[in-house]
Design a protein around this motif. Structure first.
Motif, mmCIF file in Angstrom:
data_model
loop_
_atom_site.group_PDB
_atom_site.id
_atom_site.type_symbol
_atom_site.label_atom_id
_atom_site.label_comp_id
_atom_site.label_asym_id
_atom_site.label_seq_id
_atom_site.Cartn_x
_atom_site.Cartn_y
_atom_site.Cartn_z
ATOM 1 N N ILE A 112 -10.683 5.991 -10.477
ATOM 2 C CA ILE A 112 -9.305 5.489 -10.434
ATOM 3 C C ILE A 112 -9.073 4.830 -9.082
ATOM 4 C CG2 ILE A 112 -6.862 6.130 -10.529
ATOM 5 C CD1 ILE A 112 -7.757 8.663 -12.104
ATOM 6 N N VAL A 113 -8.597 3.598 -9.084
ATOM 7 C CA VAL A 113 -8.290 2.919 -7.825
ATOM 8 C C VAL A 113 -7.060 3.578 -7.206
ATOM 9 C CG1 VAL A 113 -7.563 0.758 -6.757
ATOM 10 C CG2 VAL A 113 -9.285 0.729 -8.581
ATOM 11 N N PHE A 114 -7.189 4.007 -5.959
ATOM 12 C CA PHE A 114 -6.049 4.584 -5.242
ATOM 13 C C PHE A 114 -5.328 3.463 -4.505
ATOM 14 C CE2 PHE A 114 -3.784 6.455 -1.728
ATOM 15 C CZ PHE A 114 -3.213 7.587 -2.282
ATOM 16 N N GLU A 115 -4.065 3.279 -4.817
ATOM 17 C CA GLU A 115 -3.265 2.205 -4.227
ATOM 18 C C GLU A 115 -2.111 2.831 -3.439
ATOM 19 O OE1 GLU A 115 -0.569 -0.647 -6.639
ATOM 20 O OE2 GLU A 115 -2.480 -1.707 -6.396
ATOM 21 N N GLY A 116 -1.963 2.448 -2.181
ATOM 22 C CA GLY A 116 -0.955 3.058 -1.336
ATOM 23 C C GLY A 116 0.251 2.163 -1.119
ATOM 24 N N TYR A 117 1.440 2.718 -1.350
ATOM 25 C CA TYR A 117 2.666 1.972 -1.025
ATOM 26 C C TYR A 117 3.374 2.612 0.168
ATOM 27 C CZ TYR A 117 5.467 5.454 -3.697
ATOM 28 O OH TYR A 117 6.064 6.603 -4.155
ATOM 29 N N CYS A 118 4.321 1.906 0.720
ATOM 30 C CA CYS A 118 5.056 2.328 1.932
ATOM 31 C C CYS A 118 4.124 2.553 3.124
ATOM 32 C CB CYS A 118 5.863 3.590 1.676
ATOM 33 S SG CYS A 118 7.476 3.288 0.973
ATOM 34 N N PRO A 119 3.215 1.622 3.438
ATOM 35 C CA PRO A 119 2.266 1.842 4.540
ATOM 36 C C PRO A 119 2.932 1.954 5.907
ATOM 37 C CG PRO A 119 2.193 -0.440 3.814
ATOM 38 C CD PRO A 119 3.032 0.291 2.813
ATOM 39 N N LEU A 120 4.202 1.530 6.012
ATOM 40 C CA LEU A 120 4.914 1.612 7.294
ATOM 41 C C LEU A 120 5.895 2.784 7.310
ATOM 42 C CD1 LEU A 120 5.754 -2.197 7.724
ATOM 43 C CD2 LEU A 120 3.604 -0.991 8.167
#
Length: 203
Positions: A112-120
């Motif tokens: 499963i590709v792990f995708e990150g949001y809110c990097p800031l």
């Protein structure tokens, strides 16, 4: 019945969007939250029904990839038990303050590709002393440091901005590397905080 109604609604909505914008298919389509808004139905049951509907959209070629958002390991485990395929992607809050490494490892193991949001961290990291020090050292902005850190950790990162100059700045992160000292310093900043939704209590 719920799945049939949801699928009918989704197909209709997606078809309208594709027609209006000239798309022949969607690159990805995600189930956004692991919880149900219906008190008389279990979260697991709703997830399974919704996911089966997404599988049908995928099999019919309407979506190139299907996935989930804000799912933790136990949500993904249940989904695997209840359906025929695992998500292509899991989109989760990810930044130096929130590093779900066990979840990342699980996603990698399952393909499963792990995708990150809110990097800031919704701007909280832009004034953090550690981030600012690393930014000055590398002659970069604090935002670029956070995004670059995510990328070097192998995370597909999706920063968000409506300002042209910020979007341009966020893209200028492929011509430098953070050294091990910087990566280690940012890696030690995890304190478990969420700046968006926390799915921990969703069964």
């Amino acid at each position: 019945m719920a799945r049939k109604l949801w699928l009918q609604f989704s197909k209709g909505s997606l078809s309208q969007i594709m027609f209006k914008n000239g798309f022949d298919k969607f690159r990805s389509y995600l189930m956004h939250w692991p919880g149900s808004f219906e008190s008389n139905v279990s979260n697991r049951e709703i997830r399974a029904e919704t996911w089966r509907a997404l599988e049908e959209l995928y099999k019919e070629g309407i979506c190139k990839a299907i996935g989930v958002s804000n799912f933790l390991v136990h949500h993904l485990e249940q989904l695997k038990e209840d359906s025929g395929m695992v998500p292509h992607v899991n989109q989760v809050e990810y930044h130096p303050y929130q590093q779900p490494n066990t979840l990342i490892e699980y996603c990698h193991q399952e393909g499963i590709v792990f995708e990150g949001y809110c990097p800031l961290a919704k701007g909280q990291l832009l004034t953090d002393p550690t981030v600012r020090h690393i930014a000055e050292k590398n002659k970069r902005t604090a935002a670029q440091i956070c995004i670059r850190w995510s990328i070097q950790n192998g995370v597909v990162t999706i920063p968000k901005s409506t300002k042209t100059e910020r979007i341009r700045e966020n893209c200028q992160v492929f011509d430098f590397q953070l050294d091990k000292t910087d990566m280690d310093a940012l890696g030690k900043m995890h304190d478990g905080r969420h700046v968006t939704w926390d799915p921990s209590n969703i069964l």
